[in-house]
Each structure stands twice: as structure tokens, then as C-alpha cells.
Design a protein around this motif. Structure first.
Motif, short mmCIF file in Angstrom:
data_model
loop_
_atom_site.label_atom_id
_atom_site.label_comp_id
_atom_site.label_asym_id
_atom_site.label_seq_id
_atom_site.Cartn_x
_atom_site.Cartn_y
_atom_site.Cartn_z
N ARG A 20 10.14 27.52 -28.48
CA ARG A 20 9.75 28.54 -29.47
C ARG A 20 9.29 29.80 -28.76
NH1 ARG A 20 6.38 24.49 -27.27
NH2 ARG A 20 4.21 25.21 -27.30
N PRO A 21 9.64 30.99 -29.33
CA PRO A 21 9.20 32.26 -28.75
C PRO A 21 7.79 32.62 -29.25
CG PRO A 21 11.33 32.45 -29.87
CD PRO A 21 10.69 31.19 -30.33
N GLU A 22 7.07 33.30 -28.38
CA GLU A 22 5.79 33.90 -28.75
C GLU A 22 5.83 35.36 -28.32
OE1 GLU A 22 2.40 31.91 -27.27
OE2 GLU A 22 2.70 30.09 -28.49
N VAL A 23 5.44 36.29 -29.23
CA VAL A 23 5.55 37.73 -28.98
C VAL A 23 4.16 38.30 -28.78
CG1 VAL A 23 6.29 39.97 -29.90
CG2 VAL A 23 7.67 37.90 -30.32
N SER A 24 4.00 39.06 -27.70
CA SER A 24 2.76 39.77 -27.44
C SER A 24 3.07 41.26 -27.50
CB SER A 24 2.20 39.38 -26.07
OG SER A 24 1.04 40.12 -25.76
N ALA A 25 2.55 41.95 -28.55
CA ALA A 25 2.86 43.37 -28.79
C ALA A 25 1.56 44.14 -29.02
CB ALA A 25 3.78 43.50 -30.00
N PRO A 26 1.61 45.48 -28.96
CA PRO A 26 0.40 46.28 -29.19
C PRO A 26 -0.18 46.01 -30.59
CG PRO A 26 2.13 47.62 -28.21
CD PRO A 26 2.76 46.32 -28.58
N GLU A 27 -1.43 46.37 -30.75
CA GLU A 27 -2.13 46.11 -32.02
C GLU A 27 -1.43 46.85 -33.17
OE1 GLU A 27 -6.64 46.55 -33.88
OE2 GLU A 27 -6.22 47.12 -31.81
N GLY A 28 -1.29 46.14 -34.27
CA GLY A 28 -0.66 46.72 -35.44
C GLY A 28 0.81 46.41 -35.58
N TRP A 29 1.42 45.91 -34.49
CA TRP A 29 2.83 45.56 -34.56
C TRP A 29 2.98 44.17 -35.18
CZ3 TRP A 29 7.05 47.85 -31.32
CH2 TRP A 29 6.70 49.12 -30.82
N SER A 30 4.13 43.96 -35.78
CA SER A 30 4.44 42.63 -36.31
C SER A 30 5.84 42.23 -35.85
CB SER A 30 4.37 42.61 -37.84
OG SER A 30 5.32 43.52 -38.40
N ALA A 31 6.11 40.90 -35.92
CA ALA A 31 7.40 40.40 -35.43
C ALA A 31 7.92 39.32 -36.37
CB ALA A 31 7.27 39.86 -34.02
N ARG A 32 9.24 39.34 -36.57
CA ARG A 32 9.93 38.27 -37.28
C ARG A 32 10.89 37.59 -36.30
NH1 ARG A 32 10.67 42.29 -41.34
NH2 ARG A 32 12.89 42.38 -40.77
N ILE A 33 10.89 36.24 -36.27
CA ILE A 33 11.70 35.48 -35.31
C ILE A 33 12.63 34.56 -36.08
CG2 ILE A 33 11.65 33.87 -33.37
CD1 ILE A 33 8.77 34.84 -32.84
N SER A 34 13.90 34.58 -35.68
CA SER A 34 14.88 33.69 -36.32
C SER A 34 15.82 33.13 -35.25
CB SER A 34 15.68 34.47 -37.36
OG SER A 34 16.66 33.64 -37.95
N PRO A 35 15.94 31.80 -35.17
CA PRO A 35 15.09 30.80 -35.83
C PRO A 35 13.71 30.77 -35.19
CG PRO A 35 16.55 29.71 -34.27
CD PRO A 35 16.95 31.17 -34.27
N GLU A 36 12.76 30.18 -35.88
CA GLU A 36 11.39 30.16 -35.36
C GLU A 36 11.26 29.24 -34.14
OE1 GLU A 36 8.77 29.19 -38.51
OE2 GLU A 36 9.00 31.13 -39.53
N SER A 37 12.08 28.20 -34.11
CA SER A 37 12.00 27.28 -32.97
C SER A 37 13.28 26.45 -32.89
CB SER A 37 10.78 26.35 -33.07
OG SER A 37 10.92 25.50 -34.20
#
Length: 466
Positions: A370-387
């Protein structure tokens, strides 16, 4: 006990029935008829006999011992004797030898000896017992040339089977304690003919020395050995077994080399050094040892597990085989790949990252990817597929990651880290996202600037002449 009493009665009757002259023909005496000893000691009594008669005579020596497992015998002139010649008027001396047993209880024990019809009582006083202790076996093993043989196995047997196994020292010797009893031994050494000893008795508190035992080398004998016959290696590697091959025979010999019982698709090669050329046979003079390396070459798609096989050195006259085991384990490895690592977007847009994960290990299974995203504050991420639940070796999965910056973001460069995790290991990649002002904002700016300049122009036209 009954036999002892009967013997005494018979001896007394025989002596009392003899004529007085016959009884008085001999005089037998010992200056020290009583001695102190430990159980297991050998006690010696010096005895003198005089022939008081008028004729020469040959007299028989006998004894009566009340302890069943004591040995009594007579010596003179360095030999064991049982008869004594004494000339008329002459005398003779001999030694009565009494070997006590180690488990004899403390106490005084008489031993009666007789010369002809005369008897003498001797006494042994046991002041220390060794009951429950053991006896000792010693021997030395040599070859035909008289050289000490180190490492020969001395296998000791009794009527119930094998009792002990002892190896000879560098001096070719052994010394081992054994319980009281009857035994025999077998001498076994690689490259030598086996040798069996005669039966021998172990007595408590005593040493039984079998002396020097000679064993003879075989004409032809080869031995393969390996200090580390079990190796663990990763799939994709070619491990090396370090062997020793010894010609223990009397003759020089040449040996062919093989490995058997490997899987059919596996390879191997023998070498005289770790990085040397492949060899298929080797010549070794008598008594010499050579190092060998056996390289095992599993295929890249080999399954993890233990593989047992046999290394063989063979000549027309001798053969040696050696069991070896290789344990193959898989290599956990994960590769991640993206076609782009830098993205440019306008304010209000999102960045779409394509990230492919490959199980690049061998013989392993990755689970719970599964991916994990580390981004600056206020950002959001959508992952497909989740795992992804699992990836076999060589399989891959592609994740689509949509990064959405906040609405009030300032145009600049931003770092986003994507970490791919699994139950076994993890990897990560960094991405640069450049956010630019939108084209509408640029137009709005141009219009504002134009409006400002237009206003200034109007004011200048209207009030400039005044």
C-alpha cells in the motif's frame, strides 16, 4: 563357602594321616607373613623352604584363598612356578604373589600356601576399599613403521554390546576408565585395516595395559571431508563448499570428481581454488591432502528450500562420498518506478502520479502492499487502488495517485514523498510539484494594470494643463 570348608577338612585329614617323618621333611617360613594393603593392590611375600630330609625332592606348590576373586600364584627367577626342587639339606626361596580385588571390604584375610605337605598362613590386612570405583584400560596404536596413529577409534565392547568409543591422542594412546568386567576392543581408522584385540579383564582400582597394537594401512583409500557441510545461500547466488580430499592409502591414485542427487536443472563444478578453473579429476600422492571447492549453480527460478546431494571422489580402487546440504532462501526486493518525477500544475489543478511497484526479489512473496503519501499541509491525495494483497516474484501493480493542493496555495515548488509499504519491506520516492499561477489570474493582473494606467492617463488629460 562350603567348598572352602571342605578343602580345609580334606587338607587337615591328608596331613594328619601322613607319617611324622614325612611331615617333618620340610621347613617353610616367611619373615613378614602379614602385610597391609589397599584393596586392588598386589602383595608379595618372600617364602623360604628347607629340605630337612635325606633325599632330594620335587615339591608341588598350592594355595588356598578365602576370597573368591583374589589371584594367587608363585614366582621364582622371573617366572611363574608350581613345583620346586630342593636338594637334601638345601633350601629354596620363592615369592607368593597375591592380587587383591579392588572391591574387597576392609578387614584381615588369611591365605594358606603349601609346599608338599607343609603349610604356611599369610595375612593381608585391607585398610582401604575401592568398591564402586572403576579400572583403567590403556594401550597405544602404531602403524607398521612404528609411528603413532592419532585419531584412531578404539571401540570397546562387552557381552551386551558397545560400551565406549575413545580416540587416540597424538601419541597414539588412550586411557579410559571402565567398570569391572570382561571386554574386547576394535581399532578403527580411515585408511587402515581394522584390528580386534583379545579379550581382557578390567579390575577395580587396577590398570589393564594392552601394550602396543599395530594397524596396517590399506593399499588404496580416499577420504572426502568438509568442515561446513551445511550452507545457507540466497537464490541467484552460486555458493562454494570448501572440501578436503586425502589419499590415505599406501599407493598414489587419481580420482574423478562428481556431484550427484542435485536437481536436473542445477549445475556444479569442482575447482582447486575459489576462483580457479573447473576440473573433473585430481591426482594425489600417497599420504597427501588437497583442498577442493565445489561450486553449486542453482537456476534463478529455483524454489526456496533445503537441497541435499552427494560429492563423490572415485578411482578404480577406492571411493569416498560426502553428504552436503544447501539451503536456498529467497531475496526480498521491491522496485518502484514512475515515468515522471517532476510535475507542473496551475493553481486549482491536481497532479496525477503513476507509480508502478515490482516484486523484484527471488522466491519471495510481498503482502499487503500500500502507498502512503507525505505532502505539505493542506494537500490531499486519492490513491487507486488503495492496496494490493500480494505480489509474487516478478509481478507488478500500478497505483494512480492524485495530489490536490489547497485552493489558497502560493505558487512555488513543493516536495511530495510517496512511500510504498509491505509486510516485508518498504521503499520510497520523492516527487517535485511546481505550482504556477493560473492564466486567469495573469489576465486579471493585466486588466488591473491597464485600468490603472488608463486612470492615470485620464487624470493627466483632465488636470494636467491646469
Amino acid at each position: 563357602m562350603r567348598r572352602s570348608v571342605a578343602f580345609c577338612l580334606i587338607l587337615s585329614i591328608l596331613l594328619s594321616s601322613l607319617p611324622a617323618s614325612a611331615q617333618s621333611e620340610l621347613e617353610i617360613y616367611c619373615d613378614y607373613p602379614g602385610q597391609i594393603a589397599e584393596a586392588g593392590d598386589t602383595v608379595r611375600f618372600d617364602v623360604t623352604v628347607r629340605n630337612l630330609g635325606e633325599t632330594d625332592g620335587v615339591f608341588t606348590l598350592n594355595h588356598y584363598c578365602r576370597v573368591e576373586d583374589w589371584d594367587v600364584y608363585f614366582e621364582a627367577g622371573g617366572k611363574r612356578i608350581y613345583k620346586l626342587f630342593i636338594p637334601a639339606g638345601g633350601s629354596r626361596s620363592f615369592t607368593a604373589v597375591i592380587e587383591t580385588s579392588g572391591d574387597t571390604e576392609i578387614g584381615e584375610y588369611p591365605v594358606t600356601i603349601s609346599v608338599g605337605t607343609e603349610t604356611l598362613d599369610l595375612y593381608v590386612k585391607i585398610v582401604k576399599t575401592h568398591e564402586g570405583e572403576r579400572g583403567t584400560l590403556t594401550l597405544r596404536v602404531v602403524d607398521k613403521e612404528g609411528e603413532n596413529v592419532k585419531g584412531a577409534e578404539v571401540r570397546i565392547y562387552n557381552s551386551s554390546g558397545i560400551v565406549d568409543v575413545v580416540k587416540t591422542t597424538s601419541d597414539g594412546e588412550i586411557s579410559v576408565e571402565l567398570p569391572k568386567g570382561d571386554y574386547w576392543a576394535e581399532i578403527v581408522k580411515e585408511g587402515y585395516e581394522e584390528k580386534r584385540t583379545e579379550s581382557f579383564e578390567i579390575k577395580i582400582g587396577r590398570t589393564t595395559d594392552l601394550g602396543v597394537i599395530t594397524i596396517e594401512k590399506k593399499d588404496y583409500f580416499v577420504s572426502l571431508s568438509c568442515k561446513i557441510p551445511y550452507i545457507v545461500s540466497y537464490i541467484g547466488e552460486s555458493p562454494l563448499f570448501k572440501l578436503e580430499i586425502s589419499n590415505l592409502g599406501k599407493e598414489d591414485d587419481r580420482y574423478s570428481l562428481r556431484a550427484e542427487n542435485l536437481p536436473s536443472e542445477w549445475g556444479y563444478r569442482f575447482k582447486e581454488s575459489a576462483d580457479g578453473a573447473e576440473i573433473s579429476e585430481i591426482y594425489i600422492p600417497s599420504g597427501e591432502t588437497r583442498e577442493l571447492y565445489l561450486e553449486i549453480i542453482p537456476p534463478y527460478d529455483a524454489e526456496p528450500g533445503e537441497y541435499s546431494f552427494v560429492a563423490i571422489a572415485r578411482s578404480p580402487n577406492s571411493e569416498s562420498s560426502l553428504n552436503l546440504t544447501l539451503k536456498l532462501t529467497g531475496v526480498y526486493r521491491m522496485s518502484i518506478y514512475s515515468p515522471y518525477y517532476s510535475y507542473e500544475i496551475k493553481k486549482g489543478e491536481s497532479a496525477k502520479i503513476t507509480l508502478t511497484v515490482i516484486n523484484s526479489g527471488s522466491g519471495t512473496l510481498l503482502t499487503n502492499i500500500r502507498p502512503e503519501v507525505s505532502a505539505p499541509e493542506g494537500w490531499s491525495a486519492r490513491i487507486s487502488p488503495e492496496s494490493k494483497s500480494k505480489l509474487e516474484s516478478g509481478e507488478r501493480v500500478t497505483f494512480e495517485i492524485t495530489l490536490i493542493p489547497p485552493a489558497d496555495i502560493v505558487a512555488s515548488d513543493y516536495k511530495v514523498t510517496v512511500k510504498i509499504k509491505s509486510d516485508q519491506l518498504e521503499e520510497e520516492e520523492d516527487f517535485r510539484i511546481t505550482v504556477e499561477e493560473s492564466s486567469y489570474a495573469f489576465l486579471y493582473g493585466i486588466l488591473i494594470i491597464a485600468a490603472i494606467f488608463g486612470s492615470l492617463y485620464y487624470l493627466f488629460r483632465k488636470y494636467g494643463r491646469r
